[in-house]
Design an enzyme around this catalytic site. Sequence first.
Site, mmCIF file in Angstrom:
data_model
loop_
_atom_site.group_PDB
_atom_site.id
_atom_site.type_symbol
_atom_site.label_atom_id
_atom_site.label_comp_id
_atom_site.label_asym_id
_atom_site.label_seq_id
_atom_site.Cartn_x
_atom_site.Cartn_y
_atom_site.Cartn_z
ATOM 1 N N GLU A 1 0.852 -1.185 0.000
ATOM 2 C CA GLU A 1 0.000 0.000 0.000
ATOM 3 C C GLU A 1 0.888 1.236 0.000
ATOM 4 O OE1 GLU A 1 -3.678 1.985 2.611
ATOM 5 O OE2 GLU A 1 -2.783 0.086 3.224
ATOM 6 N N ASN B 1 -12.342 -1.044 -0.551
ATOM 7 C CA ASN B 1 -11.640 -1.527 0.639
ATOM 8 C C ASN B 1 -12.375 -1.087 1.899
ATOM 9 O OD1 ASN B 1 -9.040 -2.419 2.152
ATOM 10 N ND2 ASN B 1 -9.382 -0.329 2.870
ATOM 11 N N GLU B 2 -12.690 -2.046 2.752
ATOM 12 C CA GLU B 2 -13.251 -1.777 4.086
ATOM 13 C C GLU B 2 -14.326 -0.688 4.061
ATOM 14 O OE1 GLU B 2 -10.044 -1.117 6.864
ATOM 15 O OE2 GLU B 2 -9.306 -3.168 6.671
ATOM 16 N N GLU C 1 -6.335 -9.128 4.107
ATOM 17 C CA GLU C 1 -5.526 -8.374 5.080
ATOM 18 C C GLU C 1 -5.473 -9.176 6.375
ATOM 19 O OE1 GLU C 1 -5.930 -4.217 5.955
ATOM 20 O OE2 GLU C 1 -6.618 -3.734 3.928
#
Length: 502
Positions: free
Chosen positions: A27, A172-173, A292
Amino acid sequence: MAKAKMIIDKDFKIAEVDKRVYGSFIEHLGRAVYNGIYQPGHSTADEDGFRRDVLELVKELEVPIIRYPGGNFVSNFYWEDSVGSKAERKPRLDLAWRTLETNEFGLGEFAKWSEKAGSDIMMAVNLGTRGITDALNLLEYCNLDTNTYYSDLRKSHGVTKPYNIKTWCLGNEMDGPWQMGHKTAAEYGRLAAETAKAMKTMDDSIELVSCGSSNIEMPTFPEWEAATLEETYEYVDYISLHNYYGNAENDTEDFFAKTQDLERFIHTVTATCDYIKAKKRSKKTLNLSFDEWNVWFHSTESDSEEMKERPWQIAPHLLEDIYSFEDAILVGLILITFLQHADRLKMACLAQLVNVIAPIMTENDGGAWKQSIYYPFLHASKYGRGTALHSIVNSTKHDSKTHEDVTDVESIAVYNEEKGEVTIFAVNRSVKEDALFEADVKCFEGYRVLEYLALENDDMKVTNSITGEKVSPKNRTDYELKDGTFTATMKKCSWNVIRLGK
């Protein structure tokens, strides 16, 4: 003494292990990219500015797929700023980590780096501050050869052949209030479904990952999975799981028991997927992507202060957990749990790969080194490919502060028929007793022990550093293989890798 007996039979199969379960993650966060994998001017830098010392350590891990560019970073990512002439790229404020992103390193550089590393790309699209149009533009840029605007834009940047990225994350999330563009389950479900439909219309060869809950403690878990899958189930191939583990309470025994929570997480998400499958009368089985996971708790307080008091830095030191011996043991336990669920868990990404909660660390003007967690990941990636076997294991048990009936020994066997090898991964997680371990391997007639590797240490807090390794595997020879039974005494708090072959 703790005890465990294991019976292994090559015909009792869980599933083939998808090699992507040994994936990782880069990332744009801290020093993962800048001064991590990319550092022009470093003494080991190649012609593209990639650190050769880091590349060699990454290649040793044999990482098959790497998630990029985030993570929280992706939810305000303008991919167009990261391609083409570096002189024309726009710097941006990264709102996720309150840093300055120069865009000197972008999609093209990562594609070139991942090819050198021998890894495929798991690409994430921004469904936070952007949406369907931008996802389609990025997909066209990466995968199509159609003489259309974004395909031609890639060619104008000197990349004639498409990157052909096959695995894509739909945001993402998105359940997390910390996320840029945070959405309710209903909002995300509709957006993800429509994005998935459009992306697969453009390229039906891709696989898509829908966002699951950010962790098992989210108040919306598992309603989030059920609600979003109502919309996305027929259009996606995986649902994501994220979770990190820590030992802030300094209770090693309870720390090692946290894979019970991981088991519950995997079972609950699997059951939710199957509930939606039944509700929709679908013939499709949805699989899991644990994209993750890691130990993460050492650096959280200093990170919060750094982002609050000194924002908009370029590549600051963030999330640089220094991992101990006990952290390596938990990573081993997590990998065993993943293999035990090889029938449904097909992808996983150790977060992250370099400097940021990572197995590999660097000095800006110096060398690179292996953290303690490097070794169980290395062993699993190298020797955990083949068929995960449904082994029968009887172990003594204990209770910890918040967990009951915790097995002293946790283990799994993987059979690689092509190589004619079977590998047993085992952790003695008892903090009090060594364990007498017996494995019935009569099914593998004529096999011998090729190697017995172990991580052992009496100091749970010992760490590695640039100056030397205090946590590294050793070869053990004090075992017996007689009449089809392997016997050894596993030290308390140890990671064990037993390789058998002809």
